[in-house]
Design a protein around this motif. Structure first.
Motif, short mmCIF file in Angstrom:
data_model
loop_
_atom_site.label_atom_id
_atom_site.label_comp_id
_atom_site.label_asym_id
_atom_site.label_seq_id
_atom_site.Cartn_x
_atom_site.Cartn_y
_atom_site.Cartn_z
N TYR A 286 -3.13 -5.16 11.14
CA TYR A 286 -2.53 -4.39 10.06
C TYR A 286 -3.13 -2.98 10.07
O TYR A 286 -4.32 -2.80 10.34
CB TYR A 286 -2.80 -5.04 8.71
CG TYR A 286 -2.02 -6.30 8.48
CD1 TYR A 286 -0.70 -6.26 8.05
CD2 TYR A 286 -2.60 -7.55 8.70
CE1 TYR A 286 0.02 -7.42 7.85
CE2 TYR A 286 -1.89 -8.71 8.50
CZ TYR A 286 -0.58 -8.64 8.07
OH TYR A 286 0.13 -9.80 7.88
N GLN A 287 -2.30 -2.00 9.74
CA GLN A 287 -2.78 -0.64 9.68
C GLN A 287 -2.16 0.09 8.49
O GLN A 287 -1.05 -0.23 8.06
CB GLN A 287 -2.49 0.11 10.99
CG GLN A 287 -1.05 0.04 11.45
CD GLN A 287 -0.88 0.62 12.83
OE1 GLN A 287 -1.72 1.38 13.32
NE2 GLN A 287 0.21 0.30 13.49
N SER A 288 -2.89 1.06 7.98
CA SER A 288 -2.41 1.84 6.84
C SER A 288 -2.97 3.25 6.93
O SER A 288 -4.02 3.49 7.55
CB SER A 288 -2.81 1.19 5.52
OG SER A 288 -4.22 1.16 5.38
N THR A 290 -3.77 6.51 4.27
CA THR A 290 -3.88 6.85 2.86
C THR A 290 -4.28 8.31 2.69
O THR A 290 -5.24 8.77 3.31
CB THR A 290 -4.92 5.96 2.16
OG1 THR A 290 -4.53 4.60 2.28
CG2 THR A 290 -5.03 6.32 0.69
N THR A 308 -0.36 5.41 -0.07
CA THR A 308 -0.62 4.67 1.16
C THR A 308 0.68 4.32 1.87
O THR A 308 1.66 3.95 1.23
CB THR A 308 -1.40 3.38 0.85
OG1 THR A 308 -2.65 3.73 0.24
CG2 THR A 308 -1.67 2.58 2.12
N ASN A 310 1.93 1.63 4.71
CA ASN A 310 1.52 0.40 5.38
C ASN A 310 2.33 0.19 6.66
O ASN A 310 3.57 0.19 6.61
CB ASN A 310 1.72 -0.82 4.48
CG ASN A 310 0.67 -0.89 3.39
OD1 ASN A 310 -0.50 -0.62 3.62
ND2 ASN A 310 1.09 -1.22 2.19
N ASN A 311 1.62 -0.02 7.77
CA ASN A 311 2.27 -0.34 9.05
C ASN A 311 3.38 0.65 9.39
O ASN A 311 4.28 0.34 10.17
CB ASN A 311 2.83 -1.76 9.03
CG ASN A 311 1.73 -2.79 8.98
OD1 ASN A 311 0.72 -2.68 9.65
ND2 ASN A 311 1.93 -3.82 8.16
N ASP A 314 6.32 0.97 5.27
CA ASP A 314 6.33 0.74 3.82
C ASP A 314 5.69 1.98 3.19
O ASP A 314 4.48 2.16 3.21
CB ASP A 314 5.53 -0.53 3.49
CG ASP A 314 5.61 -0.88 2.02
OD1 ASP A 314 6.49 -0.34 1.33
OD2 ASP A 314 4.79 -1.69 1.57
N ASN A 317 3.54 3.61 -1.95
CA ASN A 317 2.45 2.78 -2.45
C ASN A 317 1.40 3.67 -3.11
O ASN A 317 0.34 3.93 -2.53
CB ASN A 317 1.82 1.97 -1.32
CG ASN A 317 2.81 1.05 -0.65
OD1 ASN A 317 3.28 0.09 -1.24
ND2 ASN A 317 3.15 1.35 0.59
N ASP A 337 -4.48 -0.20 -6.51
CA ASP A 337 -3.74 0.26 -5.33
C ASP A 337 -2.35 -0.37 -5.35
O ASP A 337 -2.17 -1.47 -5.89
CB ASP A 337 -4.49 -0.17 -4.06
CG ASP A 337 -4.30 0.85 -2.95
OD1 ASP A 337 -3.49 1.77 -3.15
OD2 ASP A 337 -4.96 0.72 -1.91
N TYR A 338 -1.39 0.31 -4.75
CA TYR A 338 0.00 -0.16 -4.70
C TYR A 338 0.55 -0.36 -6.11
O TYR A 338 1.07 -1.42 -6.46
CB TYR A 338 0.11 -1.47 -3.90
CG TYR A 338 -0.53 -1.39 -2.55
CD1 TYR A 338 0.00 -0.56 -1.58
CD2 TYR A 338 -1.67 -2.13 -2.24
CE1 TYR A 338 -0.60 -0.46 -0.33
CE2 TYR A 338 -2.26 -2.04 -1.00
CZ TYR A 338 -1.72 -1.21 -0.05
OH TYR A 338 -2.31 -1.11 1.18
N SER A 349 2.35 -5.99 -1.90
CA SER A 349 0.89 -5.96 -1.88
C SER A 349 0.39 -5.46 -3.23
O SER A 349 1.07 -4.71 -3.93
CB SER A 349 0.37 -5.02 -0.78
OG SER A 349 0.84 -5.42 0.48
#
Length: 384
Positions: A286-288, A290, A308, A310-311, A314, A317, A337-338, A349
């Motif tokens: 998984y990677q994000s 921010t 943020t 995500n991947n 997404d 967030n 968060d989110y 999430s």
């Protein structure tokens, strides 16, 4: 949903931690209890539950419900000692070596379940193949054909492992700094009561040809034992397993993380940051990314805001946070968060952090500088 979806849980309970400065750096000590759980949810299973096993033409079809590992869970204690070194005014590097003591581990391997329906809808067939590997303070045995017997072992675990944390920070200018770290790079050797549960040879193939009317009714009277016998038959077919108590010990990696960040201080009040975070667990990476701002309203209050990705698919967030420092020794912080996913129906999430720090000691009084000090040449400052 993706072809593969997961529920992930990381629980860290800090036991004891402290640190102290040296002339050129600082030592740290930490200990905590950690639990990592990953549970896979294949999309085809949810499609089967929602839409059934009949295609749009009213014909049967073949489905691969599961073709992946389903579960990975481990609990362990961690004790680490680290050292950070101020190489020069711009560069700081650090490392932490951690001894791990495994408490319990369970994971699935080579899990595969197929479901097929006859084109004429006359029968339903299931083909299963699974293996479950486990090491825990319990001894398992099979009683009769299917019953599992658990015997708890009151002994000190012998599942030892290791992990390392590595990090560095570099100040490019007085306002801009960058940092990088890789955390929890290590494995645990599971040797306590290793067992493997798998289906018996020649089992795992189940065919259901429908309900027999003659068995449900006898002379027009409903047979009350019919569904009870049917359930017993299904359970019997699904629980044709055996336990290999002579399974060999094994190594299993703990999830590791990587962080890359940059921070820019506009002034004493406002700063901005950008951070890339990657995490590798048993199943996926998984990677994000921010981006955030930090505003220091007063010496005792800071607020934070971030967004943020995500991947890289997404995008919306946002997150918020508050940090309060009271009486210069008591600090509270909380972060959400989110935030956009707090509507749970659409949420993917959600993370919430809350903590408290106690700070002991006193501030060092800095030497008062004059305007002349600001223009001293480097050699004069070194001599001073």
């Amino acid at each position: 949903m993706d072809a593969r979806n997961e529920l992930n849980l990381d629980l860290n309970v800090g036991l004891l931690g402290f640190g102290f400065k040296t002339k050129h750096g600082f030592f740290t000590f930490s200990s905590q209890l950690r639990t990592n759980v990953q549970f896979g949810i294949p999309k085809d299973i949810l499609h089967f539950v929602a839409e059934g096993n009949i295609d749009e033409n009213g014909q049967g079809r073949n489905l691969t419900l599961i073709d992946q590992d389903l579960l990975s869970a481990q609990a362990y204690a961690e004790c680490g000692i680290g050292y950070g070194l101020n190489v020069n005014e711009k560069l700081t590097v650090g490392a932490r070596f951690k001894l791990l003591l495994g408490l319990a581990n369970i994971n699935t391997t080579n899990t595969h379940i197929d479901l097929s329906t006859d084109p004429n809808l006359n029968s339903l067939a299931i083909n299963m193949d699974y293996r479950v590997r486990m090491s825990a303070p319990v001894r398992l045995s099979v009683v009769g054909d299917t019953a599992l017997n658990f015997e708890f072992v009151k002994e000190m675990p012998n599942n030892y492992g290791f992990a390392v944390d590595l990090g560095a920070q570099y100040k490019i200018t007085d306002k801009l700094s960058v940092a990088a770290s890789i955390l929890d790079l290590g494995k645990i050797h599971w040797v306590d009561n290793p067992v493997e549960l798998h289906q018996k040879e020649g089992t795992g193939n189940i065919t259901f040809g429908g309900l027999e009317w003659e068995s449900m009714f006898s002379n027009g009277v409903y047979n009350e034992d019919f569904f009870s016998l049917l359930a017993d038959s299904i359970v019997h077919e699904l629980t044709q397993y055996e336990i290999d108590t002579l399974a060999s010990d094994y190594w299993d990696a703990v999830p590791w993380r990587m962080n890359l960040s940059a921070t820019y201080d506009f002034n004493r009040v406002l700063s901005a940051s950008l951070m890339y975070r990657g995490e590798r667990n048993k199943f996926n990476y998984y990677q994000s990314l921010t981006a955030g701002f930090n505003i220091n309203l007063w010496d005792w209050m800071e607020i934070m805001a971030c967004k943020t990705v995500n991947n890289f698919n997404d995008w919306i967030n946002p997150g918020i946070g508050v940090n309060l420092s009271l009486f210069k020794s008591l600090q509270f912080y909380t972060m959400f968060d989110y935030v956009s996913d707090m509507y749970l129906v659409d949420g993917k999430s959600f993370r919430f952090f809350f903590g408290m720090n106690l700070v002991f000691g006193h501030e060092r009084k800095a030497k008062k500088s004059t305007n002349a000090d600001r223009y001293l040449i480097p050699q004069q400052k070194a001599d001073e």
